[in-house]
Design an enzyme around this catalytic site. Sequence first.
Site, PDB file in Angstrom:
ATOM      1  N   LYS A   1      79.022  31.553  50.877  1.00  0.00           N
ATOM      2  CA  LYS A   1      78.707  31.466  49.451  1.00  0.00           C
ATOM      3  C   LYS A   1      77.266  31.916  49.214  1.00  0.00           C
ATOM      4  O   LYS A   1      76.356  31.564  49.966  1.00  0.00           O
ATOM      5  CB  LYS A   1      78.904  30.032  48.958  1.00  0.00           C
ATOM      6  CG  LYS A   1      78.701  29.859  47.455  1.00  0.00           C
ATOM      7  CD  LYS A   1      78.970  28.427  47.025  1.00  0.00           C
ATOM      8  CE  LYS A   1      78.800  28.268  45.516  1.00  0.00           C
ATOM      9  NZ  LYS A   1      79.080  26.891  45.056  1.00  0.00           N
TER      10      LYS A   1
ATOM     11  N   SER B   1      82.463  26.689  41.560  1.00  0.00           N
ATOM     12  CA  SER B   1      81.597  27.856  41.560  1.00  0.00           C
ATOM     13  C   SER B   1      81.712  28.690  42.844  1.00  0.00           C
ATOM     14  O   SER B   1      81.178  29.796  42.914  1.00  0.00           O
ATOM     15  CB  SER B   1      80.142  27.429  41.386  1.00  0.00           C
ATOM     16  OG  SER B   1      79.719  26.607  42.467  1.00  0.00           O
TER      17      SER B   1
ATOM     18  N   SER C   1      82.928  22.127  43.175  1.00  0.00           N
ATOM     19  CA  SER C   1      82.937  23.576  43.378  1.00  0.00           C
ATOM     20  C   SER C   1      83.464  24.070  44.716  1.00  0.00           C
ATOM     21  O   SER C   1      83.558  25.273  44.924  1.00  0.00           O
ATOM     22  CB  SER C   1      81.524  24.133  43.157  1.00  0.00           C
ATOM     23  OG  SER C   1      81.173  24.041  41.799  1.00  0.00           O
TER      24      SER C   1
END
Length: 507
Positions: free
Chosen positions: A96, A171, A195
């Site tokens: 990420k 996210s 997330s």
Amino acid sequence: MSVQQPTHEEMAEIAEQLGMHLSPAQIEEYLALMVPTVGAYNALELMGDELPRVKYPRTPGYQPRGEENRYNAWYYKSEIHGAKSGKLKGRTFAIKDNVCVAGVPMMNGSSTLQGYVPEIDATIIERILDAGGVILGKSHCELFCFSGGSHTGSLGPVINPHKPGYSAGGSSSGSAALVAAREVDMAIGGDQGGSIRMPSSYCGTVGMKPTHGLVPYTGIMPIETTLDHTGPITQNVADSALLLEVLAGPDGLDPRQIGIKTAKYTQALDEKPKGLRIGIVKEGFTLPNSESDVNGLVLDGAALFKKLGARVDEVSIPMHSAAPAIWSAIAHEGATMQMMHGNGFGFNWKGLYLPSLMKAHDSWREHADELSETLKVTMLMGQYMLNKHRGQHYARAQNLVRRLVAAYDAALASYDVLLMPTLPLKATKLPEPGAGISEVIARGFEMLGNTCPFDATGHPAISIPCGFSQGLPVGLMLVGKHWDESTIYRAASAFEKAHDAAPRRRK
């Protein structure tokens, strides 16, 4: 020397900013007293930033386009090979893009940070590489990670691999999409309101949010220290347990890591589910936007646990319905102070700070119009509450977290895990270009009700796929006691094996 002696005019402005009324003579006297301190600051700069060294070489990398990035899930590709042996030997990873990977660009979903290149590897990056993993690059995430949908990143929306035009969740949108599309074996996600679990539910992956502090957050751009979690997004439960074994444990640099209890999580994978006590949380099925097909598939999952020999009962935790309000105050005010005014890291904690990231992130002040609608509404509300009420509601919310923890712990005294839908709804359509503020924000925050409470309380929670409806995955969430990820993996593994063996029903 970058720290200059303040001028008389600068000091007069600062005094006014602080509500002080100083005469010109007083200002001059204070300025004279500051000369040694300015010298100390410049001496400090000569000492360096005391950052960890980088162990593994990496390719220069590039931004993939077209068919190589058909879900818009990659931000940057750069290949990094770890040790020649280890638990993760040869397994491929997407990271990420809020996680520092030395020499690889990092924008955390925001144009305001574009062009920044970290000089360190986050602790979890080094652990993956030490265990033989192969990092293939950075995955797109939402703008500063502030959305549960996949439409707020500055470089465009991430597409759900199961259904074009639909959200991949956020996210950690790119991480879940790349795992679901089988472009990588495993990925790293982050979780402050859900997330890791939200995109896992939308994309049909396994997403584990560990106990708060179990996995070091060192070298990852923070949002709010009391909410920040990082953990695995994988194709199956066994991979999740394996990766968590590698990631978990103190690193000596993350001050949240107090009383850490790790385990051999993979040992729980073959334990039988018979005798497990599972509490179906009534309030998790009655959110205002709960969808009947989602509830039905999750209840089918609960029935499967019962067939496997688990004891399954309904349990009521009334405070679960109030939990989002508690989380909201912490997220609005805490994120505004730490992530934005504090340039990500803020103050008043011991651990690894990254001055280069703080400097790069400072540019948001000149480009605030480029921030996402989901972050703008958070900051506007957070700043209003800070201006008007001076943090009292943040303080009240943090105090109420103890009551919330106690409510879940009381249920977990009678049950090994709690069960509910990860999200009340399936993946939604991505907003069209030019969509209004209200729609963009609704698609970003509408799914938080069941996930955000456990970021505030720090309980471990996993999302596992439990079926499809209208071509879209549905996630079932299991929540456990602090530091008891092993029991979650025991239950999740048994469910996955039985569910995979059963005839598939796609509703």
